[in-house]
Write an enzyme that holds these catalytic residues in place. Structure first.
Site, mmCIF file in Angstrom:
data_model
loop_
_atom_site.group_PDB
_atom_site.id
_atom_site.type_symbol
_atom_site.label_atom_id
_atom_site.label_comp_id
_atom_site.label_asym_id
_atom_site.label_seq_id
_atom_site.Cartn_x
_atom_site.Cartn_y
_atom_site.Cartn_z
ATOM 1 N N LEU A 1 0.821 -1.202 0.000
ATOM 2 C CA LEU A 1 0.000 0.000 0.000
ATOM 3 C C LEU A 1 0.864 1.264 0.000
ATOM 4 O O LEU A 1 2.062 1.203 0.280
ATOM 5 C CB LEU A 1 -0.927 -0.026 1.213
ATOM 6 C CG LEU A 1 -1.953 -1.175 1.209
ATOM 7 C CD1 LEU A 1 -2.594 -1.352 2.577
ATOM 8 C CD2 LEU A 1 -3.015 -0.930 0.144
ATOM 9 N N PRO A 2 0.269 2.431 -0.297
ATOM 10 C CA PRO A 2 1.067 3.649 -0.464
ATOM 11 C C PRO A 2 1.796 4.158 0.774
ATOM 12 O O PRO A 2 2.869 4.744 0.655
ATOM 13 C CB PRO A 2 0.024 4.676 -0.934
ATOM 14 C CG PRO A 2 -1.054 3.856 -1.567
ATOM 15 C CD PRO A 2 -1.125 2.621 -0.747
ATOM 16 N N LYS B 1 14.773 0.220 4.136
ATOM 17 C CA LYS B 1 14.205 0.523 2.816
ATOM 18 C C LYS B 1 14.264 2.029 2.560
ATOM 19 O O LYS B 1 14.668 2.474 1.474
ATOM 20 C CB LYS B 1 12.759 0.030 2.746
ATOM 21 C CG LYS B 1 11.948 0.542 1.533
ATOM 22 C CD LYS B 1 12.533 0.065 0.210
ATOM 23 C CE LYS B 1 11.846 0.714 -0.986
ATOM 24 N NZ LYS B 1 10.461 0.267 -1.198
#
Length: 281
Positions: free
Chosen positions: A63-64, A164
């Site tokens: 998801l965003p 990340k």
């Protein structure tokens, strides 16, 4: 625990190519997205509501942002879900840790496993998967995750999301430096093909010079599949972490600000490689 039924929330650019790989590997995969639709030929059965997710062994989120992940998790907890929850989105690691406490209080397992490699490597199952959480829980889902890429343990919950963001910051810094260098070389009369041969044979090579310049920038296609607004989000998370946890931050603020300025100047929903258009003006 044997995993056979998998829910996949988020069927956008990444989720739409990752989830079919699980089908090909023999899993029953059920997808959900409020906007995107996945082709029936993918083998993924798309559901109309999260209410049907209660009986799955594992649920993956792509998801965003953290806010949307948290909203989806809240809905799933309301239907008494018993699944292992895996957030493969690029979420804020601090929000991941907060959400983890809520999920743990419900007696459920929660892992963060964001990815790097883009759509091209997602299609072939060659992503780098950065896993955070309890090591035993990660081993439990290792076979599932390994279908989509190489799983590398990062550390406790939130570590995957932290690295990340830091990875994308390092990538973004290299992107801007490479674009500056290419623009300058061209102005000096150096042909792009000569620039690439020399840089990629010398110490200045990086992901942008090796993968992006020829394919997306020199060609002027600018269609890598990774939107600039997502890079801005990731670099903003990284800058915040660096500012809070490092003794000095000589570069991260400048990288974040330049990407944000580029996003404003370009308008719309530009690909991150279009930052070159701003630099070459």
């Amino acid at each position: 625990m044997k995993i056979s039924k998998v829910g996949f929330v988020g069927l956008g650019a990444m989720g739409s190519v990752m989830s079919p790989l699980l089908v090909k590997a023999g899993y029953q995969v059920f997808g959900y997205d409020i906007i995107a639709n996945i082709d029936e030929s993918s083998g993924v059965k798309q559901l109309d509501t999260l209410d049907d997710f209660a009986q799955f062994d594992a649920v993956i989120f792509m998801l965003p942002n953290s806010k949307i992940v948290s909203e989806v998790v809240t809905k799933l907890l309301e239907i008494n879900i018993k699944s292992i929850l895996i957030d493969m989105s690029s979420s804020d690691p601090r929000e991941t840790k907060k959400l983890g406490k809520i999920i743990e209080a419900e007696g459920l397992k929660f892992l963060d496993a964001p990815v790097s490699g883009g759509v091209s490597r997602a299609k072939t199952g060659d992503l780098m998967i950065m896993a955070g959480g309890d090591e035993e829980d990660i081993l439990e889902v290792n076979d599932l995750l390994s279908i989509m890429g190489t799983v590398q343990y990062a550390g406790p919950l939130g570590s995957g999301h932290a690295i990340k963001a830091l990875n994308n910051y390092v990538s973004a810094a290299g992107l801007i430096a490479s674009f500056e260098a290419l623009t300058t070389a061209r102005s000096f009369g150096i042909k792009p093909e000569n620039f690439l041969k020399i840089i990629n044979g010398a110490t200045g090579k990086n992901n942008t010079t090796e993968v992006k310049l020829d394919k997306f920038v020199v060609s002027e296609k600018f269609n890598s599949g990774f939107a600039l607004d997502l890079m801005v989000k990731d670099v903003s998370i990284a800058h915040s972490l660096i500012k809070d946890l490092s003794s000095d931050n000589p570069l991260s603020n400048d990288v974040r600000n330049y990407l944000s300025k580029s996003l404003d100047l370009l308008g719309g929903n530009p690909d991150h490689t279009e930052v070159y258009k701003v630099i070459k003006k």
